[in-house]
Write a protein that holds these residues in place. Structure first.
Motif: not given
Length: 403
Positions: A41-43, A110-113, A120-121, A350-353
């Motif tokens: 999975t990636e952007f 995608l990142n926002a969703k 993150e919490k 971790d990579r996406l965040f």
């Protein structure tokens, strides 16, 4: 730049903003959820064959087509100075970039969703739980690893942590022939004092120790490290001898300090110690229900990330307390689950965040070339058209004068 051109450019950027917003919303809606995430999975990387890429190609082409026609027909009549040409060049570069980056807005959606589904919490809570339960979740063959499970990894309670010292014991008086290696463990103690006081004590220590009949060299060997911190000196030294193998409140699950996945921007040593305290309490202070509840949370976490598991919290709790109380090889703990898949899932998160890559390396060269190519094409059209319009206008004025 006249008012008419400014109005046209403002409208053009407004249209681009609306298209970017539409792709952002499309990315937000298209997010497939945590269960379908994998190591791959990636952007979005602009794949040239799906709905996003195909629509991107046509929408970008249509926008640039109408933008160029309107710009050339209605806004190239006046003679432009060099500074104004440079200004238009910058604007055209920005238009080229914005009209070719709708896929980035899709990735941002995608990142926002993702961050809505998993703030993150909550990600840190999941990591904390896995870090806490890590020593209970290894494959049973891993429990024989001296690298993972040994007394030096115990961080709590006192007098731990400890340091290991190997001594060679010879069976012959002349230090020849048979011998064995004995391992001893000593507590690690820390002394902190002002550097000036340390110097004074060091100067007088030799005479005092000689008077008391103590070996100063032997005491010096106990010092592990000295470090200056500001105007203070921190001395780390070996303390009392410790016997973890005979400690009735010490078991293999406490002999591991490694983290499943560290929290971002939190010192690992701090995380390890906090987990060590909680783990000790779960094993020796709290009732069995506390550990059972932790395993129930683990079971919910595995289902949340679509990790196949055969863990039954009650049975795993029984196993843990059995091996806590029995000093025997651990080879029957019922903690089977897809370990590699879970690790890959958190590597991906971790990579996406924390390392989001909206311009994949495989497309960076192509993307840069396309943006520069489109910009140069637009700028050349503008300059050529502007030059020809000025020439026509000049010829028309000359013809009127001759008449």
């Amino acid at each position: 730049m006249d008012r008419k051109l400014k109005r046209f450019l403002i409208k053009s950027f407004a249209v681009l903003a609306v298209i970017h917003l539409a792709y952002f919303m499309y990315g937000y809606i298209k997010f497939e959820g945590l269960r379908k995430m994998s190591i791959y999975t990636e952007f979005y990387r602009f794949k040239f064959y799906d709905d996003v890429s195909i629509s991107h190609f046509f929408i970008s082409g249509l926008f640039l087509f109408f933008f160029v026609i309107i710009l050339l027909r209605n806004h190239t009549k006046k003679r432009n100075e060099l500074s104004k040409v440079l200004g238009m060049g910058i604007i055209l570069l920005l238009v080229s970039f914005l009209s070719l980056t709708f896929f980035v807005s899709y990735s941002l959606g995608l990142n926002a969703k993702l961050r809505t589904v998993l703030p993150e919490k909550d990600l840190n809570k999941d990591k904390t739980l896995l870090n806490l339960l890590q020593p209970f979740l290894y494959n049973y063959t891993s429990y024989s690893s001296e690298n993972l499970f040994n007394p030096e990894n115990i961080l709590y309670p006192k007098p731990y942590p400890v340091i290991k010292q190997n001594d060679t014991v010879y069976y012959e008086p002349d230090n020849k022939g048979d011998y064995s290696i004995e391992s001893r463990y000593y507590s690690i103690d820390t002394l902190k004092m002002l550097s000036n006081d340390h110097k004074k004590i060091s100067n007088k220590a030799g005479s005092v120790l000689d008077f008391l009949g103590l070996d100063s060299n032997e005491l010096e060997k106990r010092i592990i490290s000295k470090k200056k911190i500001g105007d203070s000196t921190e001395i780390v030294f070996k303390g009392i001898e410790v016997h973890p193998e005979y400690d009735d409140k010490m078991c293999i699950f406490l002999e591991n300090k490694f983290l499943f996945f560290p929290l971002n921007k939190v010192p690992e040593r701090q995380q390890q110690y906090q987990n060590a305290v909680k783990r000790y309490n779960l094993l020796y202070t709290y009732s069995q229900d506390s550990l059972l509840y932790s395993f129930q949370r683990l079971d919910a976490l595995l289902k949340k990330y679509d990790i196949e598991t055969q863990i039954v919290p009650k049975e795993l709790t029984k196993d843990v307390f059995y091996y806590r109380d029995h000093q025997e090889p651990l080879n029957g703990i019922r903690n089977t689950y897809e370990r590699n898949k879970l690790k890959d899932k958190f590597r991906t998160l971790d990579r996406l965040f924390y390392k989001p890559n909206y311009f994949h390396p495989s497309i960076m060269g192509i993307f840069t070339s396309v943006v520069i190519g489109v910009w140069l094409f637009l700028l050349l059209l503008y300059l050529i058209w502007n030059s020809s319009r000025r020439k026509l206008s000049s010829d028309h004025v000359t013809g009127n004068k001759q008449m």
